[in-house]
Structure formats: C-alpha cells, structure tokens
Design an enzyme around this catalytic site. Structure first.
Site, PDB file in Angstrom:
ATOM      1  N   ASP A   1      11.515  -0.614  -1.933  1.00 50.71           N
ATOM      2  CA  ASP A   1      12.649  -0.687  -1.077  1.00 50.71           C
ATOM      3  C   ASP A   1      13.532  -2.633  -1.618  1.00 50.71           C
ATOM      4  O   ASP A   1      12.143  -3.209  -1.658  1.00 50.71           O
ATOM      5  CB  ASP A   1      12.880  -0.746  -0.114  1.00 50.71           C
TER       6      ASP A   1
ATOM      7  N   ARG B   1       9.169   3.066  -6.894  1.00 48.10           N
ATOM      8  CA  ARG B   1      10.643   2.415  -6.284  1.00 48.10           C
ATOM      9  C   ARG B   1      10.602   0.918  -5.057  1.00 48.10           C
ATOM     10  O   ARG B   1       9.120   2.214  -3.615  1.00 48.10           O
ATOM     11  CB  ARG B   1      11.517   2.957  -6.136  1.00 48.10           C
TER      12      ARG B   1
ATOM     13  N   ARG C   1       6.275   3.013   6.552  1.00 44.95           N
ATOM     14  CA  ARG C   1       6.541   2.475   6.935  1.00 44.95           C
ATOM     15  C   ARG C   1       6.889   2.952   8.514  1.00 44.95           C
ATOM     16  O   ARG C   1       6.714   2.222   9.323  1.00 44.95           O
ATOM     17  CB  ARG C   1       7.950   1.401   6.535  1.00 44.95           C
TER      18      ARG C   1
END
Length: 250
Positions: free
Chosen positions: A53, A51, A198
């Site tokens: 974001d 997945r 991140r």
C-alpha cells in the site's frame, strides 16, 4: 522469450503504493515498468509477489517479467539502478525458468513492523517507524500474538471487501523484540490479506497499552467481524521483509 526475476528494495514513503494506477504515474510498478520498457524497447509488465500500500516499504520485493531482449542480468540490474529514482533499488536480477511466477509460486512471506517508543520521537526514523510516546507491555503483546499462530479465518483482521475471496490464512510465527526504543514485530505466514498485518499490529498495540486482554485475540478471530479488532496501524512502519519460494528464499 526470457523470464527475468528481480529482487527489489524500495522506500514507499512518497508513492501511492506498488500497483500501477490509471490516474497517476506515482507508483513503484509504473516507475519500474517505464525503465524496463525503455531498456528493452518492449512494452514490459511486471508481476509482483504482492502489492504494498501507499507508504509501505520493501526490503525484498520479488517480481518477474518476460522479454525477448538478450541482455545480461548485470546489465539489467545496473541499467535499472542508473535510471530508477534513488528510493527504488534493484538488488538482484536473474534469468529463471519460464514457469516461474512471482505471485503464484510464493510459498510464504515475512513482514516486519517497527514501532518507536519513548518520550522523545526520532528525527531519522520517522518515515520508517510508528511513534508511540508511552510504554507498551511487550510480554502481554507476545502472549496475545500466540493466538494468531495457526490456520484461522482472519476476516476480522482484514479490510477485504469481496465476499468471494477466502479469508483463511496460516501464521507460522510471530516474533516481537525490543532493541533500545524500537519494537520490532516479525510476521511469517503463507499469505496475508489486505491490511491484515497492520490491523494485527494495531490490535496488539492496544494489548500493550492495557486496553485489551491478550485472550481477546482468540475471541476477535472467532467473531469474524472487522469492527471488533483494533485500528489499522500506520503504513510507514511496515516492510515486506522476505518472500519464500520452493527450495529458496529471496
């Protein structure tokens, strides 16, 4: 029953991420499943390699789905590209072995993070880079990144809430390079935790700004405490770059 693998490129700027959600149709998974269901007349569910974001992009996302419909790979690709939003593109479609699973069969992934630096921001790359208006010490960031290489518990660099899920991952390589005003950071590993790339980027930026010593990366890893790492870098600079499977890459 046929098993179809798709390789997908998308601009995640305006979507609420990859995963289908019950309260909105504004996800990439929903858009793709809607078109595939219309094409086949079946209720199609796609399985993704992972997945992404909200705001995160993909150059080579991989999915697979099952269908009884007899359609050529070219027809599937072209039909999807005709009816999908223009910021979602099917780059390739192919029939694969019934046992192929886009998520479970993935051996490793590469993520790219892009940063734009300098006194003047960019108009054209603003949705695809994180703008930092000052100089970053690239050599210090490269040294700091070396502490991520290998198999570690990356709990300090994740937003994972579950205590049952393993936070051990292996990073094979991190490359950091400058191209003009752009800094490109490539991460290759056997898997990545929620927000892991991140948070790693946010911490490396602090090293580049002189707010942390490169050696602190090892100390942060050992603490396994999220609060000891840097901030989560903005989503728009992140791209799912490549997914690797046994004997092939996509």
């Amino acid at each position: 029953m046929r098993n179809i693998k798709l390789t997908i490129e998308y601009d995640g700027s305006k979507y609420n991420g990859w995963q289908r959600l019950g309260n909105t149709e504004n996800t990439i998974q929903f858009k793709i499943e809607s078109v595939l269901s219309r094409m086949t007349g079946e209720n199609i569910e796609v399985i993704a390699s992972g997945r992404t974001d909200a705001g995160v992009h993909a150059l080579n996302q991989v999915v697979n789905f099952k269908t009884n419909k007899i359609l050529s790979s070219e027809y599937i690709r072209d039909y999807c590209n005709k009816y999908l939003p223009k910021d979602i593109v099917i780059k390739d479609a192919e029939e694969v072995d019934d046992r192929f699973h886009a998520r479970y069969n993935a051996k490793s992934k590469k993520y790219l993070y892009r940063i734009w630096t300098g006194e003047i921001p960019t108009a054209f790359h603003r949705k695809y880079t994180y703008y930092i208006p000052h100089y970053l010490d690239i050599e210090a960031m490269k040294k700091a990144s070396s502490y991520f290489i290998g198999k570690h518990d990356f709990k300090a660099f994740s937003s994972v809430k579950s205590k049952k899920k393993s936070t051990i991952r292996e990073i094979y390589e991190i490359n950091i390079k400058e191209e003009g005003k752009e800094i490109q950071m490539m991460f290759h590993g056997n898997g990545f935790l929620y927000n892991m790339v991140r948070i790693m980027v946010g911490t490396l930026i602090e090293v580049g700004e002189g707010k942390r010593r490169p050696e602190e990366i090892e100390e942060i890893i050992n603490t396994k405490v999220r609060q000891n790492a840097g901030p989560t870098a903005p989503a728009q600079g992140l791209f799912l770059y490549q997914v690797y499977y046994e004997g092939l890459q996509v």
